[in-house]
Design an enzyme around this catalytic site. Structure first.
Site, PDB file in Angstrom:
ATOM      1  N   SER A   3       9.645 -23.321   2.528  1.00  0.00           N
ATOM      2  CA  SER A   3      10.579 -24.406   2.813  1.00  0.00           C
ATOM      3  C   SER A   3       9.810 -25.697   3.106  1.00  0.00           C
ATOM      4  O   SER A   3       9.021 -26.138   2.278  1.00  0.00           O
ATOM      5  CB  SER A   3      11.483 -23.995   3.980  1.00  0.00           C
ATOM      6  OG  SER A   3      12.617 -24.807   4.046  1.00  0.00           O
ATOM      7  N   ASP A   9      18.526 -18.048  -3.240  1.00  0.00           N
ATOM      8  CA  ASP A   9      18.246 -19.242  -2.437  1.00  0.00           C
ATOM      9  C   ASP A   9      18.954 -20.436  -3.073  1.00  0.00           C
ATOM     10  O   ASP A   9      18.532 -20.944  -4.101  1.00  0.00           O
ATOM     11  CB  ASP A   9      16.733 -19.468  -2.387  1.00  0.00           C
ATOM     12  CG  ASP A   9      16.333 -20.644  -1.510  1.00  0.00           C
ATOM     13  OD1 ASP A   9      17.231 -21.386  -1.051  1.00  0.00           O
ATOM     14  OD2 ASP A   9      15.131 -20.817  -1.275  1.00  0.00           O
ATOM     15  N   HIS A  41      17.835 -18.255   1.356  1.00  0.00           N
ATOM     16  CA  HIS A  41      16.623 -19.050   1.589  1.00  0.00           C
ATOM     17  C   HIS A  41      15.704 -18.426   2.632  1.00  0.00           C
ATOM     18  O   HIS A  41      14.478 -18.469   2.513  1.00  0.00           O
ATOM     19  CB  HIS A  41      17.031 -20.457   2.032  1.00  0.00           C
ATOM     20  CG  HIS A  41      15.877 -21.361   2.328  1.00  0.00           C
ATOM     21  ND1 HIS A  41      14.993 -21.774   1.352  1.00  0.00           N
ATOM     22  CD2 HIS A  41      15.442 -21.931   3.490  1.00  0.00           C
ATOM     23  CE1 HIS A  41      14.070 -22.563   1.896  1.00  0.00           C
ATOM     24  NE2 HIS A  41      14.313 -22.666   3.182  1.00  0.00           N
TER      25      HIS A  41
END
Length: 402
Positions: free
Chosen positions: A163, A329, A362
């Protein structure tokens, strides 16, 4: 006690006196920020795991995501729970601390000891609040280079993160290619999408709309915009999971009741879960840091720094890459990760790509995901062989036995 701060909690004590290692750079070592400010003094709080080899060839930098911190693989001093990547980092784990020296630093703008909006401004003796300069992903990486220089480490064996951590990985590889032997960006992208910026703006507006935010001066006025930050966290947390995962975990199940109440209490389990996520988050995170770090992600656009051509960011690189994405995701979908792979291919870089089939969304990079563990371990083993790093003692024994 932090001068000028009336509100006290374990989190705010960590700003002034973190339970980790700390390096401080004085006024003679300013950090040039993208906004044009030479920032000083600068404090970086960090944790290390494992042992640095005599040649300093086995260092892995773990870059943390938006709301994580330097406590990747130790008991967190605020929550008293295992670190956020305890499943990945440690003895015998994919990032094996018997083999590698692992560094994880709280990012610039964070709230666990590195300089951030909650830190004390030496010019006023009070916390910076919104007087803290706006920082970027590149600024975070610049601060990390100062930490590595302090540690005497010229080249990282690997930099890895998911991320926002993946953004730092890409920035490291682009800005400091000679210092990165290998890189593993996970569930990330080379720029933030308009949808992601929109989600962040909702969160920031929730914080700033809280009357206790007080124009960012809540620490000085003894308040805390907990309700606003809680709503921001709840909205963001939805994006960290897939619809399939939410349905599998909660469905339309009711929370401790047999029928709906025809009111606005948490009738459904998903409502109760989100409220819990929001309430626990405010106990460990600073609202102004949330504003600054989400802004840093919004500003990230690696191609824009290279004439709009992402491949130009990696031209001539000798870094080995392993890009990882997750099928479910929707915050950083596979498409964005593939764009990074295509740019690396166009730049002639050595890159492998792993798309992991999962419905966990995610946050899969934080979960017990065997395929991810296998990909990271296998890539690091291969890179370690190329770099000439010895295998850990236990694996040498296994090889002999085989």
């Amino acid at each position: 006690m932090i001068p000028g701060i009336k509100s006290r909690s374990t989190t705010y004590r960590q700003i002034a006196a973190p339970d980790s290692q700390v390096v401080q750079f004085g006024p003679d070592q300013p950090l040039r920020l993208d906004c044009g400010i030479d920032f000083a003094p600068l404090t970086i709080a960090y944790q290390t795991y494992g042992t640095l080899d005599p040649q300093k060839n086995n260092a892995i930098l773990v870059a943390h995501a938006l709301t994580a911190d330097q406590h990747a693989a130790n008991i967190h001093p605020v929550t008293m729970k295992p670190g956020w990547w305890d499943k990945m980092v440690g003895h015998g784990k994919p990032i094996d601390t018997d083999r590698y020296f692992v560094i994880c630093a709280n990012v610039l703008g964070g709230c666990m000891g590195s300089s951030g909006p909650g830190s004390i401004d030496p010019a006023t003796g009070e916390s910076y609040g919104l007087d803290f300069p706006v920082v970027t992903i590149r600024d975070m990486v610049r601060a990390q280079t100062m930490l590595l220089d302090h540690l005497g480490i010229d080249t990282l064996f690997c930099v890895i993160g998911g991320s926002m951590g993946g953004m730092q990985v890409l920035e490291w590889a682009a800005s400091h290619p000679d210092r990165v032997f290998s890189a593993i960006p996970i569930a990330t992208a080379a720029r933030h999408t308009s949808q992601n910026i929109a989600f962040h703006e909702v969160g920031r507006q929730a914080v700033m709309a809280d009357p206790d935010w007080r124009g960012g001066r809540y620490l000085l006025e003894g308040t805390s915009p907990k309700k606003g930050l809680s709503v921001a966290r709840m909205a963001a947390h939805i994006t960290y999971m897939s619809d399939e995962a939410l349905h599998r975990k909660f469905g339309r199940n009711l929370q401790n009741r047999a029928a709906i109440t025809f009111g606005f209490d948490a009738d459904f389990q998903i409502e109760s879960y989100l409220r819990h996520q929001g309430s626990t988050f405010v106990d460990r995170f600073d609202p102004n840091s949330y504003l600054y770090l989400t802004r840093a992600m919004d500003y990230f656009d690696l191609a824009a720094d290279y004439d709009g051509q992402l491949a130009n960011a990696f031209l001539g690189t000798s870094t080995r890459f392993c890009v990882v994405s997750f099928t479910s995701d929707w915050l950083f979908p596979t498409e964005g990760n593939r764009q990074v792979v295509h740019a690396l291919n166009a730049a002639g870089a050595r890159v492998s790509f792993v798309e992991i089939e999962t419905d966990s969304g995610h946050d899969s990079f934080l979960l017990d995901e065997p395929e991810l563990f296998g990909a990271v371990r296998g890539f690091l083993d291969s890179a370690a062989h190329a770099r000439g790093l010895p295998a850990p003692p236990t694996r040498q024994l296994s090889s002999t036995m085989l």
